[in-house]
Design a protein around this motif. Sequence first.
Motif, PDB file in Angstrom:
ATOM      1  N   ALA A 360       0.840  -1.195   0.000  1.00  0.00           N
ATOM      2  CA  ALA A 360       0.000   0.000   0.000  1.00  0.00           C
ATOM      3  C   ALA A 360       0.878   1.250   0.000  1.00  0.00           C
ATOM      4  CB  ALA A 360      -0.926  -0.005   1.213  1.00  0.00           C
ATOM      5  N   ALA A 361       1.938   1.225   0.786  1.00  0.00           N
ATOM      6  CA  ALA A 361       2.843   2.378   0.810  1.00  0.00           C
ATOM      7  C   ALA A 361       3.557   2.546  -0.526  1.00  0.00           C
ATOM      8  CB  ALA A 361       3.865   2.203   1.943  1.00  0.00           C
ATOM      9  N   LEU A 362       3.991   1.439  -1.113  1.00  0.00           N
ATOM     10  CA  LEU A 362       4.645   1.524  -2.414  1.00  0.00           C
ATOM     11  C   LEU A 362       3.679   2.013  -3.485  1.00  0.00           C
ATOM     12  CD1 LEU A 362       6.832  -1.700  -2.570  1.00  0.00           C
ATOM     13  CD2 LEU A 362       7.636   0.651  -2.468  1.00  0.00           C
ATOM     14  N   ASP A 363       2.435   1.539  -3.415  1.00  0.00           N
ATOM     15  CA  ASP A 363       1.442   1.988  -4.392  1.00  0.00           C
ATOM     16  C   ASP A 363       1.246   3.492  -4.319  1.00  0.00           C
ATOM     17  OD1 ASP A 363       0.259   0.620  -6.410  1.00  0.00           O
ATOM     18  OD2 ASP A 363      -1.257  -0.350  -5.173  1.00  0.00           O
ATOM     19  N   ALA A 367       2.056   6.215  -7.369  1.00  0.00           N
ATOM     20  CA  ALA A 367       0.911   6.868  -8.004  1.00  0.00           C
ATOM     21  C   ALA A 367       1.330   7.950  -9.004  1.00  0.00           C
ATOM     22  CB  ALA A 367      -0.021   7.447  -6.938  1.00  0.00           C
ATOM     23  N   PRO A 368       2.292   8.824  -8.670  1.00  0.00           N
ATOM     24  CA  PRO A 368       2.710   9.821  -9.679  1.00  0.00           C
ATOM     25  C   PRO A 368       3.344   9.194 -10.921  1.00  0.00           C
ATOM     26  CG  PRO A 368       3.436  10.453  -7.472  1.00  0.00           C
ATOM     27  CD  PRO A 368       2.965   9.037  -7.374  1.00  0.00           C
ATOM     28  N   LEU A 370       2.545   6.220 -12.265  1.00  0.00           N
ATOM     29  CA  LEU A 370       1.472   5.697 -13.102  1.00  0.00           C
ATOM     30  C   LEU A 370       0.653   6.822 -13.714  1.00  0.00           C
ATOM     31  CD1 LEU A 370       0.326   2.703 -10.871  1.00  0.00           C
ATOM     32  CD2 LEU A 370       1.884   2.696 -12.818  1.00  0.00           C
ATOM     33  N   ALA A 371       0.531   7.925 -12.987  1.00  0.00           N
ATOM     34  CA  ALA A 371      -0.152   9.086 -13.562  1.00  0.00           C
ATOM     35  C   ALA A 371       0.631   9.625 -14.758  1.00  0.00           C
ATOM     36  CB  ALA A 371      -0.326  10.178 -12.498  1.00  0.00           C
ATOM     37  N   ALA A 372       1.965   9.605 -14.642  1.00  0.00           N
ATOM     38  CA  ALA A 372       2.793  10.036 -15.769  1.00  0.00           C
ATOM     39  C   ALA A 372       2.602   9.112 -16.965  1.00  0.00           C
ATOM     40  CB  ALA A 372       4.268  10.069 -15.350  1.00  0.00           C
ATOM     41  N   LEU A 373       2.398   7.810 -16.698  1.00  0.00           N
ATOM     42  CA  LEU A 373       2.139   6.870 -17.780  1.00  0.00           C
ATOM     43  C   LEU A 373       0.818   7.202 -18.470  1.00  0.00           C
ATOM     44  CD1 LEU A 373       2.783   4.311 -19.387  1.00  0.00           C
ATOM     45  CD2 LEU A 373       1.802   2.978 -17.510  1.00  0.00           C
ATOM     46  N   ASP A 374      -0.220   7.517 -17.670  1.00  0.00           N
ATOM     47  CA  ASP A 374      -1.501   7.905 -18.265  1.00  0.00           C
ATOM     48  C   ASP A 374      -1.357   9.172 -19.100  1.00  0.00           C
ATOM     49  OD1 ASP A 374      -2.646   5.749 -17.036  1.00  0.00           O
ATOM     50  OD2 ASP A 374      -3.423   6.876 -15.333  1.00  0.00           O
ATOM     51  N   SER A 375      -0.578  10.131 -18.595  1.00  0.00           N
ATOM     52  CA  SER A 375      -0.359  11.373 -19.346  1.00  0.00           C
ATOM     53  C   SER A 375       0.387  11.101 -20.650  1.00  0.00           C
ATOM     54  CB  SER A 375       0.428  12.371 -18.491  1.00  0.00           C
ATOM     55  OG  SER A 375      -0.298  12.726 -17.336  1.00  0.00           O
ATOM     56  N   ALA A 376       1.381  10.210 -20.574  1.00  0.00           N
ATOM     57  CA  ALA A 376       2.124   9.857 -21.787  1.00  0.00           C
ATOM     58  C   ALA A 376       1.199   9.201 -22.805  1.00  0.00           C
ATOM     59  CB  ALA A 376       3.276   8.925 -21.437  1.00  0.00           C
ATOM     60  N   GLN A 377       0.290   8.346 -22.328  1.00  0.00           N
ATOM     61  CA  GLN A 377      -0.645   7.699 -23.244  1.00  0.00           C
ATOM     62  C   GLN A 377      -1.538   8.738 -23.928  1.00  0.00           C
ATOM     63  OE1 GLN A 377      -3.312   4.805 -21.494  1.00  0.00           O
ATOM     64  NE2 GLN A 377      -3.387   3.672 -23.409  1.00  0.00           N
ATOM     65  N   ALA A 378      -2.015   9.720 -23.170  1.00  0.00           N
ATOM     66  CA  ALA A 378      -2.854  10.758 -23.771  1.00  0.00           C
ATOM     67  C   ALA A 378      -2.069  11.574 -24.791  1.00  0.00           C
ATOM     68  CB  ALA A 378      -3.402  11.663 -22.667  1.00  0.00           C
ATOM     69  N   ARG A 379      -0.808  11.869 -24.470  1.00  0.00           N
ATOM     70  CA  ARG A 379       0.028  12.652 -25.391  1.00  0.00           C
ATOM     71  C   ARG A 379       0.307  11.870 -26.674  1.00  0.00           C
ATOM     72  NH1 ARG A 379       3.377  13.691 -22.020  1.00  0.00           N
ATOM     73  NH2 ARG A 379       5.111  12.260 -22.430  1.00  0.00           N
ATOM     74  N   LEU A 380       0.627  10.576 -26.533  1.00  0.00           N
ATOM     75  CA  LEU A 380       0.880   9.764 -27.719  1.00  0.00           C
ATOM     76  C   LEU A 380      -0.379   9.588 -28.556  1.00  0.00           C
ATOM     77  CD1 LEU A 380       3.572   9.119 -26.196  1.00  0.00           C
ATOM     78  CD2 LEU A 380       3.390   6.830 -27.152  1.00  0.00           C
ATOM     79  N   ARG A 381      -1.534   9.513 -27.875  1.00  0.00           N
ATOM     80  CA  ARG A 381      -2.780   9.366 -28.626  1.00  0.00           C
ATOM     81  C   ARG A 381      -3.013  10.582 -29.515  1.00  0.00           C
ATOM     82  NH1 ARG A 381      -6.326   8.869 -24.528  1.00  0.00           N
ATOM     83  NH2 ARG A 381      -6.121   6.606 -24.439  1.00  0.00           N
ATOM     84  N   ARG A 382      -2.692  11.755 -29.014  1.00  0.00           N
ATOM     85  CA  ARG A 382      -2.879  12.984 -29.813  1.00  0.00           C
ATOM     86  C   ARG A 382      -1.987  12.972 -31.050  1.00  0.00           C
ATOM     87  NH1 ARG A 382      -2.735  15.500 -24.678  1.00  0.00           N
ATOM     88  NH2 ARG A 382      -0.572  16.135 -25.050  1.00  0.00           N
ATOM     89  N   ASP A 383      -0.760  12.439 -30.893  1.00  0.00           N
ATOM     90  CA  ASP A 383       0.209  12.446 -32.004  1.00  0.00           C
ATOM     91  C   ASP A 383       0.334  11.062 -32.642  1.00  0.00           C
ATOM     92  OD1 ASP A 383       0.807  15.139 -31.543  1.00  0.00           O
ATOM     93  OD2 ASP A 383       2.326  14.636 -30.045  1.00  0.00           O
ATOM     94  N   SER A 384      -0.694  10.259 -32.528  1.00  0.00           N
ATOM     95  CA  SER A 384      -0.624   8.859 -32.946  1.00  0.00           C
ATOM     96  C   SER A 384      -0.096   8.698 -34.363  1.00  0.00           C
ATOM     97  CB  SER A 384      -2.020   8.225 -32.854  1.00  0.00           C
ATOM     98  OG  SER A 384      -1.973   6.875 -33.227  1.00  0.00           O
TER      99      SER A 384
END
Length: 611
Positions: A360-363, A367-368, A370-384
């Motif tokens: 739980a502590a590691l999770d 969290a930041p 995995l949030a960066a991974l979600d942001s990267a996915q959104a950025r790549l989707r825009r420039d797919s």
Amino acid sequence: MAVLALASCGGERAPGRRHVASQIRFLRGCCACYGINTDGSGITRLSDLCGERGTWSPDGAKLADVVEDLATGQEPTEIVVSGVGGSGRILFYISPATDDSDPAWSPDGTKLAFASRGDIYVINADGSGLRNLTNERALLAWDPAWSRDGTRLAFVSRWDIYVVNADGSGVMRLTDHPAWDANPRWSPDGTKLAFLSERDDTLRRVDRRKEIYAINADGSGLRNLTNDPADDCCFAWSPDGSKLAFVSDRRGDKEIYIVNSDGSGLTQYGFQGAEDTDPAWSLDGAMLAFASRVTGDFDIYVMNADGSGLRSLTDDPADDRFPVWLPASQPSATPTAAGAEPPTIVTPESVTESFGPRFAALDSALAPVLAALDSAQARLRRDSGTARADSAFVAFGDGYVQRVPYWGDEFEEWLQSDRAARDSAAEFYFSRGLILNVSEGTYWLTANSGFLLRRLGAYLTRPMRSYVEILERQQEGMYESDGGLLISWDELAERIIAWEAFLEGNPGFALRGDAENWYDRYLGAYVSGLENTPLFDSRPPLGPYGTGRLRGDVRASYERLVARHGQTQAARFVRGLLEVLQRVGYSDGPEREEYLRTTPRPTPGRRRPGG
């Protein structure tokens, strides 16, 4: 056992629809599934969650595959069920703590049977309704196979064949022999099963020969269908049950044969003198697809059921294997829609229950990341599909591990405490796109290329995706350690060929220098050897019994490379080296050194001066 629902998607099969086979699906390389029309048109990449043990649902909407724990490259295994699409979206997976294998879809596609720790389980196609069918681990059951009407399953237990009703009742043993019986498959009418057996291998060789037997569903009428000293395998019933296609090495090479269901009428089809395998009947039984390496690497071929009309469907430097015929109307392969929630891979419950506070502590700390991974996915989707997406992917991958906070001294002491702790931590990090590495008491994390490819790969250009796929395959196994080769010479050669094909096909690739470094590294090891894996038998004083000649396994690998990939630059370079060695009796000496010093190294994808 925990079943973890991650998403819900995929279409239902239309009731009563008459299916006409118009698409063949196959595995390319280690982990990419493609579809192609039977006339060779319309090749489409369908999923990146594929493997040799994968199986498609009857409607083609879902893929179930067995995945090893990539943190260790070993068992236990898990079954991953994914949808069709460029993003390879995961629908659910079954906890890797349970060591699951042998997925098999019911004929109507509503259920999935699989083996897990000695029992046969069945689960609904949406991940619900998990139940134990055999409920007796002493059986050591595996390899389930559904009857065509979905009312019964066959399975293997302690190397004998059993059947059980689909509700778990009526377990019955069909074979009882001290030899090896396995791979039961029902005839289309459900009256009998075919299976492989070693019961007639009187020589009891290490590599035992197998034959194809048939038995009635009540256990009577056992008979040998192939009855030859050769090794027979990889069989498939024709849709009307009148014939079986199979693979045999009775002429030296593996070739395709067809035999009547009573064992008569044996005929060889396909190519002679080449390795043919993976026969698969069309749904109407009029055609047969198979894989052949007649041109060097495996490609998919089709022919009419009488052997006429033989033609190739694919021609790619990567191996194309395991063709499957599927109905005419199939889900299209499309990236996850913009704004859609990315799939979440959940940590198995057994881990969080045993070490909940630690994880739980590691999770929280991750969290930041995995949030960066979600942001990267959104950025790549825009420039797919653009170079910008590729650049963003590379930048994110390079910094992914650096974003992970240090786990602390107390956690590292816990890692050192026992193997279970390390295994739990490996599962935890793997589910978040990281691999826990352990060597001589030192622990560190690296990015899991496969995880990042599945999350972000749909938005990359084809060259970048191919590049990462090759890296992912390499990540599954180091090629050397402490100057010793960890893979076979043939596997090393295949890595060389993979990189050469990539470089030839992508001359302007942004990371070309990195690809060339891998190519040169592997080729150098192949033609010069490694410090602790030499090419030549050692002469005194390095070895008292050495001959100083080229080792037999090295020479055989060189000759296979030249035979299979003769038109590649690497094969031509190795052919020249072989010619030099042949002139000196395959002994090491100045002739070899002169050849390596003066002969230009291959430069795939680069135009030579004057070319």
